[in-house]
Write an enzyme that holds these catalytic residues in place. Structure first.
Site, PDB file in Angstrom:
ATOM      1  N   GLY A  47       0.502  -1.498  -0.138  1.00 59.25           N
ATOM      2  CA  GLY A  47       0.064   0.251  -0.471  1.00 59.25           C
ATOM      3  C   GLY A  47       0.770   1.239   0.244  1.00 59.25           C
ATOM      4  O   GLY A  47       2.080   1.057  -0.812  1.00 59.25           O
ATOM      5  N   GLU A  48       0.515   2.334   0.674  1.00 61.01           N
ATOM      6  CA  GLU A  48       1.813   3.432   0.789  1.00 61.01           C
ATOM      7  C   GLU A  48       2.021   3.344   2.187  1.00 61.01           C
ATOM      8  O   GLU A  48       1.099   3.904   3.101  1.00 61.01           O
ATOM      9  CB  GLU A  48       0.345   5.014   0.951  1.00 61.01           C
ATOM     10  CG  GLU A  48      -0.528   4.664  -0.485  1.00 61.01           C
ATOM     11  CD  GLU A  48       1.150   4.949  -1.835  1.00 61.01           C
ATOM     12  OE1 GLU A  48       1.781   5.300  -1.700  1.00 61.01           O
ATOM     13  OE2 GLU A  48       0.719   4.557  -3.107  1.00 61.01           O
ATOM     14  N   CYS A  79       6.228  -5.123   0.531  1.00 56.39           N
ATOM     15  CA  CYS A  79       6.288  -4.240  -0.435  1.00 56.39           C
ATOM     16  C   CYS A  79       6.320  -2.649   0.242  1.00 56.39           C
ATOM     17  O   CYS A  79       7.387  -2.080   1.071  1.00 56.39           O
ATOM     18  CB  CYS A  79       5.188  -4.016  -1.335  1.00 56.39           C
ATOM     19  SG  CYS A  79       5.189  -2.562  -2.427  1.00 56.39           S
ATOM     20  N   HIS A 168       4.765  -8.814  -4.525  1.00 57.50           N
ATOM     21  CA  HIS A 168       3.399  -8.744  -3.716  1.00 57.50           C
ATOM     22  C   HIS A 168       2.878 -10.423  -4.295  1.00 57.50           C
ATOM     23  O   HIS A 168       1.769 -10.485  -5.637  1.00 57.50           O
ATOM     24  CB  HIS A 168       2.277  -7.562  -4.580  1.00 57.50           C
ATOM     25  CG  HIS A 168       2.274  -6.384  -3.834  1.00 57.50           C
ATOM     26  ND1 HIS A 168       2.148  -6.155  -3.070  1.00 57.50           N
ATOM     27  CD2 HIS A 168       3.084  -5.415  -5.083  1.00 57.50           C
ATOM     28  CE1 HIS A 168       1.604  -4.196  -3.317  1.00 57.50           C
ATOM     29  NE2 HIS A 168       3.227  -4.083  -4.199  1.00 57.50           N
ATOM     30  N   GLU A 170       0.767 -12.244  -2.658  1.00 57.47           N
ATOM     31  CA  GLU A 170      -1.308 -11.771  -2.683  1.00 57.47           C
ATOM     32  C   GLU A 170      -1.571 -11.773  -3.498  1.00 57.47           C
ATOM     33  O   GLU A 170      -2.866 -11.854  -3.974  1.00 57.47           O
ATOM     34  CB  GLU A 170      -1.772 -11.098  -1.549  1.00 57.47           C
ATOM     35  CG  GLU A 170      -1.304  -9.308  -1.574  1.00 57.47           C
ATOM     36  CD  GLU A 170       0.077  -8.907  -2.064  1.00 57.47           C
ATOM     37  OE1 GLU A 170      -0.177  -7.454  -2.094  1.00 57.47           O
ATOM     38  OE2 GLU A 170       1.312  -9.609  -1.893  1.00 57.47           O
TER      39      GLU A 170
END
Length: 188
Positions: A47-48, A79, A168, A170
């Protein structure tokens, strides 16, 4: 087995689906009270990282999560989760600072620098890897085991009870990395 998935922002739903497909129960961590739930491991999703780090501080969860990981709770960061767990971030202050790595944020460029590849992951063989505005590990401490590299850049590593990936897992059909994390939990 029960895994807590940080659900402040980012790809937490995809991690929960992956765990469900492996027959593992999970729950969302959205507030400090959720950290009181019994969990065998924690996932810090992509995400961020800046937003997630700010929310962790504002919701008074950062210190508790950091202490849980340092005290042995198995943790898996993807990430942005890698960035949250890094002790050092090139040119910035660290967030949880639990793993002896130096992360470089957006190392492959912005959104247009996103890509997909296949590389070896530890002794598990080649797996698909989806990189989205990905970091990489610029330096790894002596206790850090490198599990994957893309070109010359470290993109997955483990230190004791901590696992990080710049990509990622996922978002791909392959469940190798999640199974690896679950095996780490069983070892602990």
């Amino acid at each position: 087995m029960r895994i807590g998935v940080l659900a402040l922002q980012g790809a937490f739903t995809e991690h929960r689906r992956k765990l469900e497909g492996l027959g593992v129960r999970s729950f969302e961590i959205r507030r400090k009270k959720d950290l009181e739930n019994q969990m065998d491991g924690i996932i810090l999703p992509g995400g961020e990282s800046t937003v997630m780090g700010k929310l962790l501080r504002d919701l008074e969860m950062a210190d508790q999560i950091r202490n849980m990981i340092i005290n042995g709770l198995p943790a898996f960061g993807t990430c942005a989760g890698l960035i949250l767990m890094a002790q050092r971030i090139k040119g910035e202050s660290a967030y949880l600072a639990t793993m002896d790595i130096t992360a470089r944020r957006n190392a492959y460029g912005r959104q247009l620098g996103s890509f997909w590849t296949e590389e070896s992951f530890g002794e598990e063989g080649k797996i698909p890897m989806t990189f989205i505005r990905a970091p990489y590990i610029e330096e790894a401490g002596n206790k850090v085991m490198v599990l994957a590299s893309t070109g010359e850049k470290i993109t997955a590593a483990r230190q004791d009870n901590q696992l990080v990936t710049a990509f990622h897992p996922e978002l791909d059909d392959d469940d190798t990395v999640h199974r690896y994390f679950l095996d780490m939990i069983k070892e602990a």
